[in-house]
Design an enzyme around this catalytic site. Structure first.
Site, mmCIF file in Angstrom:
data_model
loop_
_atom_site.group_PDB
_atom_site.id
_atom_site.type_symbol
_atom_site.label_atom_id
_atom_site.label_comp_id
_atom_site.label_asym_id
_atom_site.label_seq_id
_atom_site.Cartn_x
_atom_site.Cartn_y
_atom_site.Cartn_z
ATOM 1 N N CYS A 1 5.571 9.435 1.025
ATOM 2 C CA CYS A 1 4.281 9.934 1.278
ATOM 3 C C CYS A 1 4.047 11.203 0.254
ATOM 4 C CB CYS A 1 4.372 11.150 2.512
ATOM 5 S SG CYS A 1 2.880 12.202 2.665
ATOM 6 N N HIS B 1 10.723 6.694 8.597
ATOM 7 C CA HIS B 1 11.320 6.694 7.242
ATOM 8 C C HIS B 1 12.848 7.175 7.297
ATOM 9 C CE1 HIS B 1 7.308 7.766 4.704
ATOM 10 N NE2 HIS B 1 7.206 6.932 5.630
ATOM 11 N N HIS C 1 6.397 4.222 12.698
ATOM 12 C CA HIS C 1 6.652 3.909 11.313
ATOM 13 C C HIS C 1 7.628 5.014 10.683
ATOM 14 C CE1 HIS C 1 4.143 3.696 7.265
ATOM 15 N NE2 HIS C 1 5.237 4.553 6.913
ATOM 16 N N ARG D 1 0.930 -1.266 -0.013
ATOM 17 C CA ARG D 1 -0.087 0.190 -0.041
ATOM 18 C C ARG D 1 0.889 1.344 0.137
ATOM 19 N NH1 ARG D 1 -0.705 4.501 2.742
ATOM 20 N NH2 ARG D 1 -0.132 3.518 4.510
ATOM 21 N N ASP D 2 1.550 1.558 1.104
ATOM 22 C CA ASP D 2 2.298 2.884 1.293
ATOM 23 C C ASP D 2 3.492 2.772 0.151
ATOM 24 O OD1 ASP D 2 3.144 5.150 2.260
ATOM 25 O OD2 ASP D 2 4.104 4.273 3.759
ATOM 26 N N ASN E 1 10.643 4.523 3.039
ATOM 27 C CA ASN E 1 10.185 3.867 4.268
ATOM 28 C C ASN E 1 11.571 3.045 4.571
ATOM 29 O OD1 ASN E 1 7.308 4.381 4.910
ATOM 30 N ND2 ASN E 1 6.971 3.592 2.779
#
Length: 325
Positions: free
Chosen positions: A266, A235, A233, A41-42, A275
């Site tokens: 993002c 980065h 989460h 997804r991300d 990420n």
């Protein structure tokens, strides 16, 4: 569909077992960590070229096969805003549902939630932010207003027995506001928890955080929300993702988000690529003797597959050192 080449040297097998060396400090870490894989997804949502649905499905199946307990499958967002996720229903219906593996999906609004449930979703995720300006620029409302919009989702999810995970963006910095107050992060996290989110992932959206900032932020949040309800989460924009993750581990957090091959970022935060690579996270945790249940060899194969499908180089240092991608 792209095929996987045998690019993984067998010498990695010995490396991947990582006979964990016990140290006197290991007792300060959780014995087990749950990794939430966000790559499908991300990691893929910002790819310029549309990734074929069969490739997405195969990636998710390979990640499940590698032993990841949670794989965020897709986003039920309007195709107008994120064309890459237009096949969300096909992906969720097409993947193998491995026993013991959860497949949450992002639902930005109630319409998305309804579509996700219709496609068979058992867990959904909602997004908030600790920055007023970030929220205003993205969805044209205040933080409080954005959270109120999720109230309908949480009530419907509760009635349907569907778990809801919350995300808080910009916890260590904002592309528009700069530094974010730990107290503000704690406030938003507390609201999501009180609304019914069983777990809240704290995201360093633009990757500017340092271990010191992570410690200060978590210290504030832990005064309001139990550590068992938190995830981080990170980065790697500034190369701090593993260091920040290690700090969170030392503070008792035992849920970590990461993305295979370090894919993603993002779409609303300029320069926020990178990420934390799942391969690098698994390697570090194994070296600390922390159980994840993830097979590093199979994880590397999944990373090799998606990098070949995207015709790009992996962002994982572990994969670079061993796979020569």
């Amino acid at each position: 569909m792209a095929t996987v080449k045998k690019v993984l040297p067998r010498r990695l097998v010995g490396l991947a077992t990582l006979r964990a060396v016990s140290t006197s400090s290991v007792g300060t870490f959780p014995k087990q960590v749950k990794i939430v894989e966000v790559g499908p997804r991300d990691g893929l949502q910002n790819e310029k070229n549309i990734v074929p649905t069969p490739v997405k499905i195969k990636l998710i199946d390979m990640l499940s096969e590698a032993g990841l307990p949670v794989v965020e499958a897709t986003s039920f967002v309007s195709p107008k805003w994120v064309p890459q996720m237009a096949d969300h229903a096909e992906v969720l219906k097409g993947i193998q549902k491995f026993p013991g593996v959860n497949y949450p999906v992002l639902t930005p609004n109630f319409k998305g939630f309804q579509a996700a449930v219709a496609a068979g979703a058992k867990e959904v995720a909602i997004f908030g932010a600790a920055s007023e300006l970030f929220t205003k620029k993205n969805i044209n409302c205040s933080i409080d207003e954005s959270l109120q919009r999720f109230d309908e989702i949480l009530k419907a999810a509760r009635a349907a027995g569907i778990s809801v995970r919350g995300y808080v963006s910009c916890v260590l910095g904002c592309p528009y506001e700069g530094k974010i107050s730990p107290a503000k992060v704690a406030e938003v996290t507390k609201k999501l928890y009180s609304m019914g989110c069983y777990e809240i992932s704290l995201g360093d959206t633009i990757g500017v955080g340092t271990p010191g900032a992570m410690k200060d932020m978590l210290s504030a949040v832990l005064q309001e929300v139990p550590v068992t309800a938190l995830a981080v989460h990170c980065h790697d924009t500034y190369g701090q993702a593993l260091a920040n993750t290690l700090t969170a581990l030392q503070m008792g957090v035992s849920v970590m988000d990461s993305s295979v091959a370090g894919l993603g970022g993002c779409p609303y935060a300029q320069g926020a690529s990178g990420n934390l690579a799942t391969e690098d996270l698994v390697y570090m945790l194994a070296g600390l003797g922390i159980h994840t249940g993830v097979n590093l060899q199979k994880l590397l194969e999944a990373g090799a597959f998606i990098c070949q499908a995207l015709n790009r180089r992996t962002n994982s240092k572990v994969a670079q050192a061993t796979c020569k991608l």
